[in-house]
Design an enzyme around this catalytic site. Structure first.
Site, PDB file in Angstrom:
ATOM      1  N   ARG A   1      -1.509  -5.744  -8.672  1.00 11.88           N
ATOM      2  CA  ARG A   1      -0.371  -6.194  -8.408  1.00 11.88           C
ATOM      3  C   ARG A   1      -0.269  -7.364  -9.148  1.00 11.88           C
ATOM      4  O   ARG A   1       0.624  -7.522  -9.822  1.00 11.88           O
ATOM      5  CB  ARG A   1      -0.817  -7.063  -7.404  1.00 11.88           C
ATOM      6  CG  ARG A   1      -0.809  -6.569  -5.819  1.00 11.88           C
ATOM      7  CD  ARG A   1      -1.397  -7.315  -4.397  1.00 11.88           C
ATOM      8  NE  ARG A   1      -2.857  -7.730  -5.029  1.00 11.88           N
ATOM      9  CZ  ARG A   1      -4.091  -7.544  -3.517  1.00 11.88           C
ATOM     10  NH1 ARG A   1      -3.457  -7.711  -2.823  1.00 11.88           N
ATOM     11  NH2 ARG A   1      -5.020  -8.072  -4.306  1.00 11.88           N
TER      12      ARG A   1
ATOM     13  N   SER B   1      -3.272  -7.397   2.726  1.00  8.25           N
ATOM     14  CA  SER B   1      -3.187  -7.653   3.996  1.00  8.25           C
ATOM     15  C   SER B   1      -3.854  -9.080   4.779  1.00  8.25           C
ATOM     16  O   SER B   1      -3.394  -9.541   5.888  1.00  8.25           O
ATOM     17  CB  SER B   1      -4.147  -6.419   4.383  1.00  8.25           C
ATOM     18  OG  SER B   1      -3.692  -5.284   3.902  1.00  8.25           O
TER      19      SER B   1
ATOM     20  N   LYS C   1     -18.309  -6.596   7.612  1.00  7.64           N
ATOM     21  CA  LYS C   1     -17.351  -6.961   7.543  1.00  7.64           C
ATOM     22  C   LYS C   1     -16.467  -6.407   8.578  1.00  7.64           C
ATOM     23  O   LYS C   1     -15.752  -5.129   9.004  1.00  7.64           O
ATOM     24  CB  LYS C   1     -16.504  -6.951   6.725  1.00  7.64           C
ATOM     25  CG  LYS C   1     -14.875  -8.339   5.990  1.00  7.64           C
ATOM     26  CD  LYS C   1     -14.604  -8.326   5.334  1.00  7.64           C
ATOM     27  CE  LYS C   1     -12.931  -8.979   5.200  1.00  7.64           C
ATOM     28  NZ  LYS C   1     -12.789  -8.696   3.186  1.00  7.64           N
TER      29      LYS C   1
ATOM     30  N   HIS D   1       0.838  -0.873  -0.070  1.00  8.42           N
ATOM     31  CA  HIS D   1      -0.293  -0.235  -0.064  1.00  8.42           C
ATOM     32  C   HIS D   1       1.055   1.311  -0.457  1.00  8.42           C
ATOM     33  O   HIS D   1       1.010   2.266  -0.879  1.00  8.42           O
ATOM     34  CB  HIS D   1      -1.242   0.168   1.013  1.00  8.42           C
ATOM     35  CG  HIS D   1      -2.212  -0.602   1.908  1.00  8.42           C
ATOM     36  ND1 HIS D   1      -2.427  -1.866   2.804  1.00  8.42           N
ATOM     37  CD2 HIS D   1      -2.984  -0.874   0.475  1.00  8.42           C
ATOM     38  CE1 HIS D   1      -3.494  -2.803   2.316  1.00  8.42           C
ATOM     39  NE2 HIS D   1      -3.950  -2.135   1.492  1.00  8.42           N
TER      40      HIS D   1
END
Ligand code: PNS
Length: 157
Positions: free
Chosen positions: A90, A127, A41, A17
């Site tokens: 990514r 993460s 969540k 990040h």
């Protein structure tokens, strides 16, 4: 003045990040790192904890601020007069979903999305994986800032 947003869950912030945030801070005048408050969540870190870690991780970047948001990202962009959304890519596996979101966001308002390719050393980093490894005692210290590693270790102690 170009103002952009780097949105995400940041549960917690990783070096991947930070790579995207630092490069955004070089490319654009103002960068807002916006943490999604996801009602469905829980996450490991609370929103204030995530913001605190982000504030510490970006303290060296004078044109970066942090914030949180609920609801639609495009509404946050409108309210905060954001010119573009910045997303890190990514790998090609990110592309389909990110393109879909970029096009949906572009159709809701006229906000554009700018993709920045993640540096190769972080292309595997997420993460969720960091938490999975740390939970089982694995060493993730090279993947996150030191103070994030300390907080993660504390969470799983
Ligand atoms: O770090 P994440 O969890 O991959 O970030 C995803 C995020 C927060 C960028 C995305 O879920 C989002 O923008 N959520 C806000 C709700 C929204 O605007 N949904 C419509 C997307 S087209």
């Amino acid at each position: 003045m170009t103002k952009v947003v780097c949105p995400g869950s940041f549960d917690p912030v990783t070096n991947g990040h930070l790579d995207i945030i630092e490069r955004s801070a070089r490319l654009f005048d103002e960068v807002v790192v916006a943490v999604l408050v996801n009602q469905n969540k829980q996450g490991l870190f609370t929103i204030p904890e995530r913001l605190d870690l982000l504030d510490r991780a970006t303290a060296h970047l004078p044109n970066v601020t942090t914030d949180s948001f609920t609801g639609l990202l495009v509404d946050f962009c409108t309210t905060h007069e954001v010119d573009a959304i910045v997303k890190g890519l990514r790998a090609v596996t990110d592309f389909d979903y990110e393109l879909q979101m970029a096009q949906m966001n572009g159709s809701l308002t006229e906000v554009d999305t700018v993709f920045i390719p993640t540096s190769p050393e972080y292309s595997f980093l997420a993460s969720s994986l960091v938490k999975e490894v740390a939970k089982h005692g694995g060493d993730v210290s090279a993947l996150i800032p030191g103070f994030v590693n300390d907080e993660l270790t504390r969470k799983y102690a």
